[in-house]
Design a protein around this motif. Structure first.
Motif, PDB file in Angstrom:
ATOM      1  N   PHE A   1       0.770  -1.057   0.049  1.00  0.00           N
ATOM      2  CA  PHE A   1       0.208  -0.112   0.071  1.00  0.00           C
ATOM      3  C   PHE A   1       1.006   1.284   0.044  1.00  0.00           C
ATOM      4  O   PHE A   1       0.658   2.196   0.834  1.00  0.00           O
ATOM      5  CB  PHE A   1      -0.781  -0.084   1.276  1.00  0.00           C
ATOM      6  N   ALA A   2       1.832   1.219  -0.516  1.00  0.00           N
ATOM      7  CA  ALA A   2       2.858   2.491  -0.892  1.00  0.00           C
ATOM      8  C   ALA A   2       2.025   3.614  -1.458  1.00  0.00           C
ATOM      9  O   ALA A   2       1.045   3.371  -2.551  1.00  0.00           O
ATOM     10  CB  ALA A   2       4.031   2.058  -1.689  1.00  0.00           C
ATOM     11  N   PRO A   3       2.165   4.703  -0.896  1.00  0.00           N
ATOM     12  CA  PRO A   3       1.450   6.111  -1.160  1.00  0.00           C
ATOM     13  C   PRO A   3       1.858   6.786  -2.387  1.00  0.00           C
ATOM     14  O   PRO A   3       1.770   7.894  -2.642  1.00  0.00           O
ATOM     15  CB  PRO A   3       1.267   6.795  -0.035  1.00  0.00           C
ATOM     16  N   TYR A   4       2.641   6.003  -3.406  1.00  0.00           N
ATOM     17  CA  TYR A   4       3.066   6.536  -4.584  1.00  0.00           C
ATOM     18  C   TYR A   4       3.104   5.612  -5.663  1.00  0.00           C
ATOM     19  O   TYR A   4       3.156   4.231  -5.596  1.00  0.00           O
ATOM     20  CB  TYR A   4       4.367   7.034  -4.489  1.00  0.00           C
TER      21      TYR A   4
ATOM     22  N   TYR B   1      -7.537   4.038  10.218  1.00  0.00           N
ATOM     23  CA  TYR B   1      -8.165   3.007  11.071  1.00  0.00           C
ATOM     24  C   TYR B   1      -7.362   2.638  12.328  1.00  0.00           C
ATOM     25  O   TYR B   1      -7.646   2.467  13.389  1.00  0.00           O
ATOM     26  CB  TYR B   1      -8.568   1.941  10.417  1.00  0.00           C
ATOM     27  N   ALA B   2      -5.808   2.336  12.115  1.00  0.00           N
ATOM     28  CA  ALA B   2      -4.891   2.167  13.089  1.00  0.00           C
ATOM     29  C   ALA B   2      -4.902   3.289  14.132  1.00  0.00           C
ATOM     30  O   ALA B   2      -4.888   2.921  15.201  1.00  0.00           O
ATOM     31  CB  ALA B   2      -3.531   1.780  12.208  1.00  0.00           C
TER      32      ALA B   2
ATOM     33  N   VAL C   1      -6.665   2.618  -8.054  1.00  0.00           N
ATOM     34  CA  VAL C   1      -7.460   2.968  -6.841  1.00  0.00           C
ATOM     35  C   VAL C   1      -6.931   2.579  -5.598  1.00  0.00           C
ATOM     36  O   VAL C   1      -7.141   3.208  -4.438  1.00  0.00           O
ATOM     37  CB  VAL C   1      -9.002   2.228  -7.084  1.00  0.00           C
ATOM     38  N   TYR C   2      -5.879   1.755  -5.661  1.00  0.00           N
ATOM     39  CA  TYR C   2      -5.275   1.094  -4.251  1.00  0.00           C
ATOM     40  C   TYR C   2      -4.648   2.101  -3.283  1.00  0.00           C
ATOM     41  O   TYR C   2      -4.395   1.763  -2.279  1.00  0.00           O
ATOM     42  CB  TYR C   2      -4.306  -0.163  -4.736  1.00  0.00           C
ATOM     43  N   TRP C   3      -4.096   3.319  -3.959  1.00  0.00           N
ATOM     44  CA  TRP C   3      -3.337   4.125  -3.042  1.00  0.00           C
ATOM     45  C   TRP C   3      -4.051   4.660  -1.788  1.00  0.00           C
ATOM     46  O   TRP C   3      -3.653   4.970  -0.833  1.00  0.00           O
ATOM     47  CB  TRP C   3      -2.902   5.474  -4.157  1.00  0.00           C
ATOM     48  N   THR C   4      -5.609   4.573  -2.016  1.00  0.00           N
ATOM     49  CA  THR C   4      -6.194   5.248  -0.877  1.00  0.00           C
ATOM     50  C   THR C   4      -6.477   4.128   0.261  1.00  0.00           C
ATOM     51  O   THR C   4      -6.752   4.711   1.535  1.00  0.00           O
ATOM     52  CB  THR C   4      -7.825   5.206  -1.206  1.00  0.00           C
TER      53      THR C   4
ATOM     54  N   GLY D   1      -3.973   2.473   1.610  1.00  0.00           N
ATOM     55  CA  GLY D   1      -2.814   2.789   2.627  1.00  0.00           C
ATOM     56  C   GLY D   1      -3.277   3.914   3.515  1.00  0.00           C
ATOM     57  O   GLY D   1      -2.972   3.701   4.817  1.00  0.00           O
ATOM     58  N   ILE D   2      -3.872   4.927   3.086  1.00  0.00           N
ATOM     59  CA  ILE D   2      -4.381   6.024   4.007  1.00  0.00           C
ATOM     60  C   ILE D   2      -5.477   5.433   5.114  1.00  0.00           C
ATOM     61  O   ILE D   2      -5.608   5.826   6.020  1.00  0.00           O
ATOM     62  CB  ILE D   2      -4.933   7.178   2.823  1.00  0.00           C
TER      63      ILE D   2
END
Length: 51
Positions: A10-13, A31-32, A20-23, A25-26
């Motif tokens: 889930f790397a943010p880049y 939630y953590a 769509v997968y970038w979201t 990780g956020i």
């Protein structure tokens, strides 16, 4: 292979396998933080996290 690894962690880049997968990780990080605040009994700090 790079796309697969970045998607799996889930790397943010970019690049990702699916754009769509970038979201995810956020969302997982948010939630953590929420879970940690609840677990520590610091629910009053939720307003700071949510803003």
């Amino acid at each position: 292979m790079t796309q697969l690894v970045r998607t799996a962690v889930f790397a943010p880049y970019s690049p990702w396998v699916d754009s769509v997968y970038w979201t995810l990780g956020i969302e997982i990080a948010f939630y953590a933080v929420v879970w940690t605040l609840l677990w520590l009994g610091r629910f009053h700090l939720m307003e700071i996290v949510a803003s």
